[in-house]
Design a protein around this motif. Structure first.
Motif, PDB file in Angstrom:
ATOM      1  N   GLN A 129      74.885  27.323  57.484  1.00 55.67           N
ATOM      2  CA  GLN A 129      74.636  27.243  58.684  1.00 55.67           C
ATOM      3  C   GLN A 129      75.826  27.649  58.738  1.00 55.67           C
ATOM      4  O   GLN A 129      75.384  28.147  60.402  1.00 55.67           O
ATOM      5  CB  GLN A 129      73.656  25.884  58.594  1.00 55.67           C
ATOM      6  CG  GLN A 129      71.841  26.773  58.778  1.00 55.67           C
ATOM      7  CD  GLN A 129      70.832  25.364  59.411  1.00 55.67           C
ATOM      8  OE1 GLN A 129      71.100  24.318  59.101  1.00 55.67           O
ATOM      9  NE2 GLN A 129      69.885  26.116  60.226  1.00 55.67           N
ATOM     10  N   SER A 180      72.893  33.568  63.039  1.00 57.60           N
ATOM     11  CA  SER A 180      72.426  32.791  63.892  1.00 57.60           C
ATOM     12  C   SER A 180      71.037  33.140  62.249  1.00 57.60           C
ATOM     13  O   SER A 180      70.240  34.262  61.924  1.00 57.60           O
ATOM     14  CB  SER A 180      70.801  33.227  64.271  1.00 57.60           C
ATOM     15  OG  SER A 180      69.951  33.058  64.589  1.00 57.60           O
ATOM     16  N   VAL A 181      70.855  31.817  61.254  1.00 59.42           N
ATOM     17  CA  VAL A 181      69.853  32.141  60.207  1.00 59.42           C
ATOM     18  C   VAL A 181      68.479  31.984  60.415  1.00 59.42           C
ATOM     19  O   VAL A 181      68.649  30.978  61.597  1.00 59.42           O
ATOM     20  CB  VAL A 181      70.469  30.751  59.708  1.00 59.42           C
ATOM     21  CG1 VAL A 181      68.703  29.890  58.233  1.00 59.42           C
ATOM     22  CG2 VAL A 181      71.613  31.058  58.774  1.00 59.42           C
ATOM     23  N   VAL A 182      67.474  32.502  60.483  1.00 52.42           N
ATOM     24  CA  VAL A 182      66.298  31.984  60.957  1.00 52.42           C
ATOM     25  C   VAL A 182      65.566  32.043  59.653  1.00 52.42           C
ATOM     26  O   VAL A 182      64.456  31.534  59.986  1.00 52.42           O
ATOM     27  CB  VAL A 182      65.505  34.065  61.075  1.00 52.42           C
ATOM     28  CG1 VAL A 182      66.093  34.413  61.964  1.00 52.42           C
ATOM     29  CG2 VAL A 182      65.663  34.819  60.185  1.00 52.42           C
ATOM     30  N   ALA A 183      65.849  31.749  58.264  1.00 48.86           N
ATOM     31  CA  ALA A 183      64.267  31.470  57.683  1.00 48.86           C
ATOM     32  C   ALA A 183      64.961  31.053  56.355  1.00 48.86           C
ATOM     33  O   ALA A 183      66.514  32.011  55.813  1.00 48.86           O
ATOM     34  CB  ALA A 183      63.611  31.816  57.147  1.00 48.86           C
ATOM     35  N   TRP A 201      59.387  39.315  57.772  1.00 51.80           N
ATOM     36  CA  TRP A 201      60.646  40.436  58.641  1.00 51.80           C
ATOM     37  C   TRP A 201      60.757  41.450  57.172  1.00 51.80           C
ATOM     38  O   TRP A 201      61.599  43.039  57.563  1.00 51.80           O
ATOM     39  CB  TRP A 201      61.985  39.960  58.315  1.00 51.80           C
ATOM     40  CG  TRP A 201      62.018  39.827  60.085  1.00 51.80           C
ATOM     41  CD1 TRP A 201      61.520  38.515  60.772  1.00 51.80           C
ATOM     42  CD2 TRP A 201      63.359  39.146  60.529  1.00 51.80           C
ATOM     43  NE1 TRP A 201      62.145  38.777  61.008  1.00 51.80           N
ATOM     44  CE2 TRP A 201      63.831  38.838  61.028  1.00 51.80           C
ATOM     45  CE3 TRP A 201      64.663  40.114  60.160  1.00 51.80           C
ATOM     46  CZ2 TRP A 201      64.286  38.369  62.271  1.00 51.80           C
ATOM     47  CZ3 TRP A 201      65.590  39.704  60.465  1.00 51.80           C
ATOM     48  CH2 TRP A 201      65.451  38.593  61.997  1.00 51.80           C
ATOM     49  N   SER A 248      69.713  40.286  56.419  1.00 55.56           N
ATOM     50  CA  SER A 248      68.282  41.325  56.470  1.00 55.56           C
ATOM     51  C   SER A 248      68.818  42.048  54.882  1.00 55.56           C
ATOM     52  O   SER A 248      67.152  42.423  55.117  1.00 55.56           O
ATOM     53  CB  SER A 248      67.918  40.884  57.778  1.00 55.56           C
ATOM     54  OG  SER A 248      68.549  42.242  58.450  1.00 55.56           O
ATOM     55  N   VAL A 256      69.430  35.181  56.554  1.00 48.80           N
ATOM     56  CA  VAL A 256      68.325  34.087  55.842  1.00 48.80           C
ATOM     57  C   VAL A 256      69.367  33.337  54.546  1.00 48.80           C
ATOM     58  O   VAL A 256      70.242  34.001  54.413  1.00 48.80           O
ATOM     59  CB  VAL A 256      67.360  34.767  55.407  1.00 48.80           C
ATOM     60  CG1 VAL A 256      66.228  34.880  56.408  1.00 48.80           C
ATOM     61  CG2 VAL A 256      67.352  35.913  54.213  1.00 48.80           C
ATOM     62  N   ALA A 310      58.713  35.600  56.949  1.00 47.12           N
ATOM     63  CA  ALA A 310      59.732  35.475  58.361  1.00 47.12           C
ATOM     64  C   ALA A 310      58.947  36.739  58.600  1.00 47.12           C
ATOM     65  O   ALA A 310      58.552  36.860  59.942  1.00 47.12           O
ATOM     66  CB  ALA A 310      60.596  34.844  58.220  1.00 47.12           C
ATOM     67  N   LEU A 340      63.907  25.071  60.205  1.00 45.71           N
ATOM     68  CA  LEU A 340      63.787  26.130  60.838  1.00 45.71           C
ATOM     69  C   LEU A 340      62.633  26.720  59.186  1.00 45.71           C
ATOM     70  O   LEU A 340      62.042  25.821  58.492  1.00 45.71           O
ATOM     71  CB  LEU A 340      65.229  26.560  59.132  1.00 45.71           C
ATOM     72  CG  LEU A 340      66.309  27.286  60.634  1.00 45.71           C
ATOM     73  CD1 LEU A 340      67.315  27.615  59.805  1.00 45.71           C
ATOM     74  CD2 LEU A 340      65.875  28.074  61.430  1.00 45.71           C
ATOM     75  N   ARG A 394      71.048  38.622  62.683  1.00 46.99           N
ATOM     76  CA  ARG A 394      70.390  37.715  61.519  1.00 46.99           C
ATOM     77  C   ARG A 394      71.025  37.800  60.473  1.00 46.99           C
ATOM     78  O   ARG A 394      70.114  38.873  59.916  1.00 46.99           O
ATOM     79  CB  ARG A 394      68.583  38.300  62.595  1.00 46.99           C
ATOM     80  CG  ARG A 394      68.378  37.461  63.577  1.00 46.99           C
ATOM     81  CD  ARG A 394      67.475  38.160  64.529  1.00 46.99           C
ATOM     82  NE  ARG A 394      67.111  38.001  65.337  1.00 46.99           N
ATOM     83  CZ  ARG A 394      65.711  38.038  65.888  1.00 46.99           C
ATOM     84  NH1 ARG A 394      64.105  38.051  65.815  1.00 46.99           N
ATOM     85  NH2 ARG A 394      65.715  37.719  67.780  1.00 46.99           N
TER      86      ARG A 394
END
Lengths: 315, 315
Positions: free
Chosen positions: A55, A64-67, A314, A22, A5, A312, A107, A3
């Protein structure tokens, strides 16, 4: 799937967009001209294109971009993701930037003030790594500030905290654009340094574009030009008064100095430290590390990424 | 059985001890002279006697004391409950006050700096009730400060944050006891006001006990003495520069002004507000309520009680 961002630094001059893990590793970055004069509609579209490009790069990397986090200049309502007003974008009045981006990007998007984002970036993966309380001063065209307390930005009641460039240093000093007189910004910014040098030369460019640049003043000082040396020493002292205030107020662990004026570090820092020693309480003055920023141009995107991760839940 | 706490305000002049409910109602209070010159052993014993007296009163009322909070002047290590040093108690060097009290009292004891305690008291049950971010300035013999952010005191890395009286206002101004020049305290304290009045009269008492008091200056100003009026106006302006800085830095909801100088409120506050309007950013300046303290002499014990409750995890 790993993951990641996206951190965006929307400056008056440059629009930077980075794909960041992250753990704070920059996996890809892109820079282009902001072209602020094109108006908010086109700029928001360009922002979206840049985010979508990162992205796609993430997908290619199997991530995978989460935010998404965006640092923007001006007054930001962080809770609502609104740019209330911005000196660099005159037509941005209460622009719901978070909403505009989220309806296309799908997102979570977090909006933060650019100086706050840079402060958070330095705290997360720059000069202030592992540090809980840190003050950032960006000495650029103006002087910006960001206050990190307990590893979080202090925003204040209206999201306008951290206007450290507008502490009064010389009560009857130079008139500032903010309406005040004698603000730190009028002496410790690139513009302030140029004005001090022009004052020393006895030339005035009030109302005109200055013929000299701050970089030229630094070079003159390095060449031993006594006037330029004194300008940089005096600037160091004034910066020291401001930092001594911040030390007596916050008792922070660290003060980080960023922005273009940082290039002139050896020309002013001894005078800054001397003034701090003279003016701040001994224990907190000895405790506070005064250091140059480490991330440079990446501080903004890194901090925007940290904002996205905090938003998010995290980080 | 109803649970209550004891709040102690250990000042250089007075020792105040109050029995306070968990809702912040003062159920009983006692005041006596501190007699600082007797040395730490005797003062600690007197502290214990006062706390035990309030414990007995609680028992008579059918209540149970669950914690004790003490506000003390000087540098406090809050985490360890140690008074590192104190201007009012020269023989208190790294005194483990929490430990000294706990071994006799057998209740959890929390130690806090006195200005911080007063700030917390005003936030909890005084002028700042319900307010999240609040700055207290106590204009007394000196100028103290307390910073409340998110309803908690900001202590800083060494517990020395909030030295707001030692912001530099006039860089080449009056020499302050802290080593700096032009500190807010040198102009906005009772002592500063007396000095300004003597300067206006052209008399000097440097190194001598002053013949006039701050209360006399206020009275002269109320009587229309032009010199005294100007002294109070100027003091208001200088206070305004300091508060404008705090507004630009913190964007707080409220600034509370306590201490004896507060009695002269109508003689300076208009000039303070004018200066803030001139110097601080418009939105945060309009937002910040500038108000006199509400608890007066009870702020310290009330805040010490709040500290005790926070320490016991009740608040």
């Amino acid at each position: 799937m790993s993951r990641v961002v996206i951190g965006v630094d929307l400056g008056g001059t440059n629009l930077r967009t980075s794909l960041i893990s992250s753990e704070g590793v920059i996996l890809d970055k892109h820079k282009e001209a902001t072209r602020a004069s094109e108006g908010w509609g086109k700029i928001v579209n360009r922002l979206i294109q840049n985010i979508e490009r990162q992205q796609e790069i993430a997908i290619q990397k199997g991530m995978s971009v989460v935010a998404v986090g965006v640092g923007a200049p001006g007054v930001i309502r962080v809770d609502k993701g609104i740019v209330v007003k911005s000196p660099n974008f005159p037509d941005w009045n209460n622009l719901p930037l978070k909403h505009e981006l989220e309806k296309v990007i799908r997102l979570p998007v977090m909006i933060e003030n650019d100086a706050n984002a840079a402060a958070l970036g330095e705290q997360w993966r720059g000069a202030g790594m592992g540090i809980g309380s840190m003050i950032l001063l960006t000495l650029g065209t103006g002087v910006g500030g960001g206050i990190v307390l307990d590893k979080k930005i202090w925003h204040g009641a209206d999201g306008m905290a951290g206007e450290l460039g507008h502490m009064t240093i010389i009560p009857d000093g130079r008139k500032c654009g903010c309406g005040n007189s004698g603000c730190l910004e009028m002496y410790a910014s690139a513009r302030g340094i140029v004005q001090s040098y022009e004052d020393a030369l006895g030339v005035s460019t009030t109302g005109m574009q200055s013929a000299i640049t701050s970089a030229q003043v630094y070079q003159e000082a390095r060449n031993g030009n006594a006037r330029a040396v004194k300008v940089m020493n005096d600037m160091g002292c004034i910066l020291g008064i401001g930092i001594a205030n911040l030390i007596n107020i916050f008792n922070p662990e660290m003060v980080v100095i960023g922005g273009g004026v940082r290039e002139a570090w050896p020309l002013f820092i001894d005078f800054t430290r001397m003034e701090i020693k003279k003016r701040a309480f001994e224990v907190p003055a000895a405790r506070t590390h005064i250091v140059p920023s480490k991330l440079g141009d990446d501080a903004g995107t890194m901090g925007a990424a940290a904002t996205a991760l905090q938003g998010a839940g995290w980080n």
